[in-house]
Design a protein around this motif. Structure first.
Motif, PDB file in Angstrom:
ATOM      1  N   GLY A  34      53.295 -55.731  43.863  1.00  0.00           N
ATOM      2  CA  GLY A  34      54.043 -54.481  43.703  1.00  0.00           C
ATOM      3  C   GLY A  34      54.049 -53.982  42.276  1.00  0.00           C
ATOM      4  N   LEU A  35      54.238 -54.888  41.333  1.00  0.00           N
ATOM      5  CA  LEU A  35      54.236 -54.490  39.925  1.00  0.00           C
ATOM      6  C   LEU A  35      52.873 -53.960  39.495  1.00  0.00           C
ATOM      7  N   VAL A  36      51.817 -54.660  39.896  1.00  0.00           N
ATOM      8  CA  VAL A  36      50.470 -54.228  39.504  1.00  0.00           C
ATOM      9  C   VAL A  36      50.109 -52.908  40.193  1.00  0.00           C
ATOM     10  N   LEU A  37      50.430 -52.763  41.466  1.00  0.00           N
ATOM     11  CA  LEU A  37      50.135 -51.509  42.162  1.00  0.00           C
ATOM     12  C   LEU A  37      50.893 -50.341  41.545  1.00  0.00           C
ATOM     13  N   ALA A  38      52.151 -50.553  41.167  1.00  0.00           N
ATOM     14  CA  ALA A  38      52.930 -49.490  40.524  1.00  0.00           C
ATOM     15  C   ALA A  38      52.327 -49.127  39.171  1.00  0.00           C
ATOM     16  N   GLY A  43      48.159 -44.553  36.202  1.00  0.00           N
ATOM     17  CA  GLY A  43      46.916 -44.016  35.663  1.00  0.00           C
ATOM     18  C   GLY A  43      45.995 -43.415  36.700  1.00  0.00           C
ATOM     19  N   ALA A  44      46.378 -43.491  37.964  1.00  0.00           N
ATOM     20  CA  ALA A  44      45.508 -43.002  39.031  1.00  0.00           C
ATOM     21  C   ALA A  44      45.571 -41.478  39.126  1.00  0.00           C
ATOM     22  N   LEU A 167      48.594 -56.197  34.234  1.00  0.00           N
ATOM     23  CA  LEU A 167      49.443 -55.087  33.793  1.00  0.00           C
ATOM     24  C   LEU A 167      48.965 -54.535  32.456  1.00  0.00           C
ATOM     25  N   ALA A 168      48.536 -55.410  31.558  1.00  0.00           N
ATOM     26  CA  ALA A 168      48.058 -54.963  30.246  1.00  0.00           C
ATOM     27  C   ALA A 168      46.790 -54.125  30.362  1.00  0.00           C
ATOM     28  N   ALA A 172      49.317 -47.871  32.088  1.00  0.00           N
ATOM     29  CA  ALA A 172      50.682 -48.108  31.616  1.00  0.00           C
ATOM     30  C   ALA A 172      50.699 -49.199  30.554  1.00  0.00           C
ATOM     31  N   GLY A 173      49.904 -50.224  30.728  1.00  0.00           N
ATOM     32  CA  GLY A 173      49.839 -51.301  29.749  1.00  0.00           C
ATOM     33  C   GLY A 173      49.204 -50.868  28.443  1.00  0.00           C
TER      34      GLY A 173
END
Length: 189
Positions: A34-38, A43-44, A167-168, A172-173
């Motif tokens: 969920g965190l990675v998909l969000a 950036g999508a 995430l990085a 967003a990262g």
């Protein structure tokens, strides 16, 4: 002829200990996905971002529900959604659409790896033998605390180890403030 091993009353079986160790992993993996998909949603491009954001929120909710219940909630739905997502990710990656959609491949791969864990748990739950009504379930009763604690700690470490670089590598990262730097020049005054 050897005698069957005897268990002392109250002693955990190996299967029950293993269940306790891995019980939290589908929930932790759901939260990681969920965190990675969000983060990928940030950036999508266009509707892809909205879809990824919705999937991220759904994965976070399913992860929290799995942690609370100690098992995958709605296993058929979980399995179906994850299979569709994995096929869509594979199709987008193999067709070369990821850059046009603003989705980096590495974080998408990490999200897919996370999603395999609850999907596997859901498949195993669906394959479990049916129980006779009134029969005590092997999952009923208490779970041994130490194996469950060790499993949760190991799952959290693995989740952090996979989620942090993923995430990085997202938009967003990349926009996040680097560690050790302040947000503005006047922050110390």
């Amino acid at each position: 002829m050897t005698a069957a091993p005897t268990r002392t009353p109250g002693a955990p079986s190996r299967a029950r200990t293993a269940t306790g160790v891995f019980r939290s992993w589908p929930g932790l993996a759901g939260i990681g996905a969920g965190l990675v998909l969000a983060a990928l949603a940030a950036g999508a491009v266009g509707g892809t971002g909205l879809a990824l954001a919705g999937l991220g929120v759904a994965a976070l909710g399913a992860g929290v529900a799995a942690l609370r219940a100690g098992r995958v909630v709605l296993p058929r739905t979980t399995l179906a959604v994850v299979v569709v997502l994995l096929l869509a990710a594979a199709a987008a990656a193999s067709s070369g659409l990821l850059p046009a959609l603003g989705i980096p491949g590495g974080p998408l791969l990490a999200a897919c790896a996370f999603l395999v864990v609850p999907a596997t748990a859901a498949a195993l739950r669906l394959r479990a033998p049916l129980r006779v009504p009134g029969e005590r379930s092997p999952r009923q009763g208490t779970i041994d605390r130490w194996p469950a604690l060790v499993g949760m700690l190991a799952g959290a470490v693995l989740t952090a180890a996979l989620a942090t670089p993923a995430l990085a590598a997202t938009a967003a990262g990349e926009l996040a403030v680097p560690h050790g730097q302040l947000h503005s020049e006047h922050a110390g005054h």
